[in-house]
Enzyme design. Structure first.
Site, PDB file in Angstrom:
ATOM      1  N   SER A  88       0.655  -1.035  -0.168  1.00 26.98           N
ATOM      2  CA  SER A  88       0.013   0.079   0.255  1.00 26.98           C
ATOM      3  C   SER A  88       0.795   1.265   0.021  1.00 26.98           C
ATOM      4  CB  SER A  88      -1.096  -0.040   1.079  1.00 26.98           C
ATOM      5  OG  SER A  88      -1.824   0.799   1.097  1.00 26.98           O
ATOM      6  N   HIS A 239      -7.224  -5.979   0.543  1.00 25.83           N
ATOM      7  CA  HIS A 239      -6.060  -5.156   0.507  1.00 25.83           C
ATOM      8  C   HIS A 239      -5.238  -5.503   1.542  1.00 25.83           C
ATOM      9  CE1 HIS A 239      -4.114  -1.502  -0.206  1.00 25.83           C
ATOM     10  NE2 HIS A 239      -4.397  -1.197   1.025  1.00 25.83           N
TER      11      HIS A 239
END
Length: 264
Positions: A88, A239
């Site tokens: 990320s 995610h």
């Protein structure tokens, strides 16, 4: 761009260096499982990025600034060239490092992130953390319950609560500087306009249930910067793919490194 800060660092193993970079609200501690595993073959370095973990708190969190912190770390550790894995926000730091210092990067792995601007709810999350009276909380369950009104995912709340620590005067405090993070949300969600491309090996590892990375939607942006990009999917992962499917995540990383950056 502010002056580089001296990042807190966890290191383990010997051999070719491998740098692990955590995401927003995270720390090197979130990657302990992989630090230990990859240390069987590599010298693993896992820093806390600025305003996270045990690293210094400073305003300014655009990606060139975060990258300069990492370059200063590599210089301090005497590392000329490194493979870098980032999740990320850490993946965007990894990409920025590869694009601005290609001679320092042997391979790059971006976990569930693309070199694009996102429109996610980080401002809402930080606002929720700021609204909770953690100083007056009697225990962590009270903080979790207060956060539940704004953050319905128990997994996200538990991840955020890794930043809740006891305060010296009683109650709790956030170990991350919430206002610095709030001010930096546009930079964190964005990606700098950079010239050139990284011509080395690159892996974009993503979860098929995540809304952060889509190989079709993001392929052009990736190809513009990383012409040799490879892709690998973790079926059903979101995610936080490394937390949801740690074994599959580590195996995918190891398969890529085996040909892109063999241990020695």
């Amino acid at each position: 761009m502010s002056e580089p800060v001296q990042l807190s660092l966890t290191t383990r193993g010997t051999g070719a260096p491998l740098l692990l970079l955590h995401g927003l609200y995270g720390s090197s501690g979130n990657l302990n499982r992989f630090t230990r595993r990859f240390a069987h073959d590599y010298r693993v370095l896992a820093p806390d990025l600025r305003n996270h973990g045990r690293s210094p708190h400073r305003p300014g969190m655009d990606y060139p600034t975060l990258t300069e912190d990492v370059v200063a770390l590599l210089d301090r550790e005497g590392i000329e060239r490194v493979a870098v894995l980032g999740h990320s926000m850490g993946g965007k730091v990894a990409m920025t490092l590869a694009l601005t210092r290609p001679q320092r990067v042997a391979a790059v792995i971006a976990a569930d992130i693309a070199p694009v601007t996102y429109q996610h709810n980080h401002g809402t999350l930080i606002g929720a953390l700021q609204q909770v009276d953690v100083a007056g909380a009697g225990n962590r369950r009270e903080v979790d319950a207060a956060l539940a009104a704004a953050i319905d995912s128990p997994a996200v709340r538990q991840f955020l609560l890794t930043n809740l620590v006891p305060a010296d005067e009683g109650g709790y405090r956030w170990r991350i500087p919430l206002q610095f993070l709030a001010d930096a949300v546009p930079d964190i969600q964005g990606f700098p306009e950079l010239e050139g491309a990284y011509d080395g090996p690159a892996l974009f590892l993503y979860g098929t249930a995540s809304d952060y990375f889509d190989p079709d939607r993001h392929r052009d942006a990736v190809a513009a910067y990383f012409p040799k990009a490879e892709y690998a999917a973790l079926e059903g992962a979101g995610h936080w793919l490394h937390a949801e499917q740690p074994e599959a995540f580590a195996a995918a990383v190891e398969r890529f490194l085996a040909h892109a950056y063999p241990a020695r």
